[in-house]
Design an enzyme around this catalytic site. Structure first.
Site, short mmCIF file in Angstrom:
data_model
loop_
_atom_site.label_atom_id
_atom_site.label_comp_id
_atom_site.label_asym_id
_atom_site.label_seq_id
_atom_site.Cartn_x
_atom_site.Cartn_y
_atom_site.Cartn_z
N ASN A 157 0.85 -1.19 0.00
CA ASN A 157 0.00 0.00 0.00
C ASN A 157 0.89 1.24 0.00
OD1 ASN A 157 -2.73 1.15 0.45
ND2 ASN A 157 -1.95 1.75 2.48
N HIS B 25 -4.78 9.90 -1.22
CA HIS B 25 -4.92 11.15 -0.46
C HIS B 25 -4.70 12.30 -1.44
CE1 HIS B 25 -5.15 9.16 3.38
NE2 HIS B 25 -4.05 8.48 3.13
N GLU C 118 -7.48 4.70 0.94
CA GLU C 118 -7.52 5.77 1.96
C GLU C 118 -8.01 7.09 1.35
OE1 GLU C 118 -3.76 6.06 4.07
OE2 GLU C 118 -3.54 3.89 4.19
C1 XIL Z 1 -2.84 8.34 9.81
C2 XIL Z 1 -3.91 8.37 10.87
O1 XIL Z 1 -5.14 8.69 10.28
C3 XIL Z 1 -3.57 9.41 11.93
O2 XIL Z 1 -4.49 9.35 13.00
C4 XIL Z 1 -2.18 9.17 12.45
O3 XIL Z 1 -1.83 10.20 13.34
C5 XIL Z 1 -1.19 9.11 11.32
O4 XIL Z 1 -1.58 8.13 10.39
N1 XIL Z 1 -1.19 6.77 5.28
C6 XIL Z 1 -1.53 5.65 6.00
C7 XIL Z 1 -2.33 5.79 7.24
O5 XIL Z 1 -1.26 4.54 5.56
O6 XIL Z 1 -1.99 4.84 8.20
C8 XIL Z 1 -2.20 7.18 7.83
O7 XIL Z 1 -3.09 7.28 8.93
C9 XIL Z 1 -2.47 8.22 6.78
C10 XIL Z 1 -1.48 8.11 5.66
#
Ligand code: XIL
Length: 472
Positions: free
Chosen positions: A198, A234, A262
């Site tokens: 991922n 994201h 995500e």
């Molecule tokens: C983020 C969480 O949402 C937060 O609460 C934490 O502080 C940091 O991590 N990529 C990922 C996730 O794979 O695990 C991350 O999640 C966001 C970016």
């Protein structure tokens, strides 16, 4: 473990029942939920939850009615599950798994090996002890959740932006081979879980996704049991890569599943109405791209709504990144996702799947619609009839609407017309029918319902249309 989990599941069910009836009473609107529409296409629609979310009944109502896959936001990460060497803590993860099971959601396990949220003791290990620590961690966690997770993000975010591997504790100790080793170890512990790599910024075709592509090709050539590639997604508003579909297709063509793991789409605050329309377009693009790829198994959003999103905490000045606003009211991105999935929940039947930013946009700021509501109530000793007229007082057409209002205590809707009503008491959302989603500027629609009451036959209060308060 299973007894504890059952007890936790029952506690979750009990608290959800006390917290509100949203999850339990969703009559006609249910067929336009994200999850039902996705399931109709052989896919899932997921969300990420952290443990503290479970006590927010509004959030829980949306999560359980809309999503059928759950990714723990933090609770399965190494810093929670093995904070010191050999001492494991699965309590928080177990609570989320129990919640998911109680609500018929599957679970994406997230994650086993990652450079971040990694306790200091791992990075301080002498390099000849890292492999054993990694294998023990992977084996113990994947065994604990064996049979309870649909998939694992076995290695999370292994790449640098230029497509080379990140030089973290694992790479430094073991070289490239740590990835194959982690996947093989996870497979031995839970042979039925789909095993993923991922990462972010691999959604389009670029140096980083090329690096991922070469890596998975070589893993497959070595017989490593990798099952899928997760595209975190994201996004920044307006920046969904045009090559996302082609990129997903090339991974799928290798015989791998792909998943949007995500999704969020961050906006520089304050978000304008035009921003929210662009976000709707972005969500629609992502959902449509997944639907176009048979091996794209589903889309997961990172969080439920803007109020619980990680974005404001991680990207200063940005927010409004999800499909639900601060009050868990659906935003244009929700309607666009529903439309992309072939539904019509919240939009007129003639609405295109990709909303344009001009005439089909909703009127007011913040994605809301300038509105006026007038209503009449005719009551008898145990029941009432409520007629509501919603007028678009803005200069733009409303195309798809949700009217939120609060019923007086003791009232329960028994039937309604020209909209679907959910839940049947408390704060109700009336969603347009397929034939009355469009309201021209200056135009109006009439809806209504019958309800039972227990002595208080007052009219509903606090009307808002698409998140914006209406005048009366
Ligand atoms: C983020 C969480 O949402 C937060 O609460 C934490 O502080 C940091 O991590 N990529 C990922 C996730 O794979 O695990 C991350 O999640 C966001 C970016």
């Amino acid at each position: 473990m299973h007894n504890r989990r059952l007890a936790a599941a029952l506690a979750v069910v009990a608290s959800a029942a006390l917290a509100g009836s949203l999850a339990l009473v969703r009559p006609a609107a249910a067929d336009t939920s994200l999850k039902q529409l996705a399931e109709g296409k052989g896919k899932y629609f997921g969300t990420a939850l952290v443990q503290s979310n479970l006590s927010n009944s509004t959030l829980v109502g949306v999560a359980t009615s809309q999503f059928d896959m759950m990714t723990p936001g933090n609770e399965m990460k190494w810093d929670t599950t093995e904070p010191s060497n050999g001492s494991f803590n699965f309590g928080p993860g177990d609570a989320l798994v129990a919640f998911a099971q109680a609500h018929s959601m599957r679970v994406r396990g997230h994650n086993l090996v990652w450079h971040s949220q990694l306790p200091g003791w791992v990075s301080s290990l002498p390099s000849n002890q890292v492999q054993a620590a990694m294998e023990t961690h992977v084996t113990t966690e994947a065994t604990h959740y064996k049979g309870e997770v649909y998939s694992w993000d076995v290695v999370n975010e292994p790449f640098n932006e230029d497509g080379t591997l990140r030089q973290d504790a694992f790479y430094n100790a073991m070289g490239t081979g740590y990835i194959a080793d982690a996947i093989r170890t996870a497979h031995a512990a839970d042979p039925n879980a789909k095993l993923y790599l991922n990462d972010y910024n691999i959604e389009g075709e670029n140096a980083k996704s090329n690096g991922m592509y070469s890596l998975v090709q070589s893993l497959l050539a070595q017989g490593v049991p990798i099952g899928g590639v997760g595209l975190e997604s994201h996004f920044i508003l307006g920046q969904v890569p045009s090559t996302m579909l082609a990129n997903m297709q090339r991974f799928a063509a290798l015989g791998l599943d792909v998943a949007v793991t995500e999704l969020d789409d961050r906006i520089q605050l304050p978000a304008s109405s035009a921003n929210l329309q662009q976000q709707a377009t972005d969500y629609s693009t992502v959902v449509s791209d997944c639907l176009a790829v048979t091996r794209c198994v589903g889309v997961s959003q990172w969080g439920v709504g803007d109020a619980d999103s990680w974005i404001p905490g991680a990207f200063s000045g940005y927010g409004a990144a999800t499909m639900y606003d601060q009050n868990y009211q659906p935003k244009p991105a929700y309607t666009a996702s529903v439309n992309a999935l072939g539904g019509s929940g919240g939009s007129s039947s003639s609405s295109p799947s990709t909303p344009t930013s001009s005439s089909s946009s909703s009127g007011g700021g913040g994605g809301g619609a300038a509105c006026k509501v007038s209503d009449t109530v005719d009551a008898w000793n145990t029941g009432l009839t409520e007629n509501i007229t919603i007028s678009d007082t803005g200069s733009a057409a409303v195309n798809g609407w949700r009217l939120v209002f609060t019923l007086a205590p003791g009232q329960t809707i028994t039937n309604g017309w020209n909209a679907t009503y959910s839940p049947s008491s408390g704060q109700v959302t009336a969603t347009n029918a397929s034939y009355d989603g469009a309201i021209a500027p200056g135009g109006s629609v009439s809806i209504g319902f019958q309800a039972t009451h227990t002595g208080n036959a007052a009219a509903p209060a606090s009307f808002s249309l698409n998140g914006q308060a209406c005048s009366s």
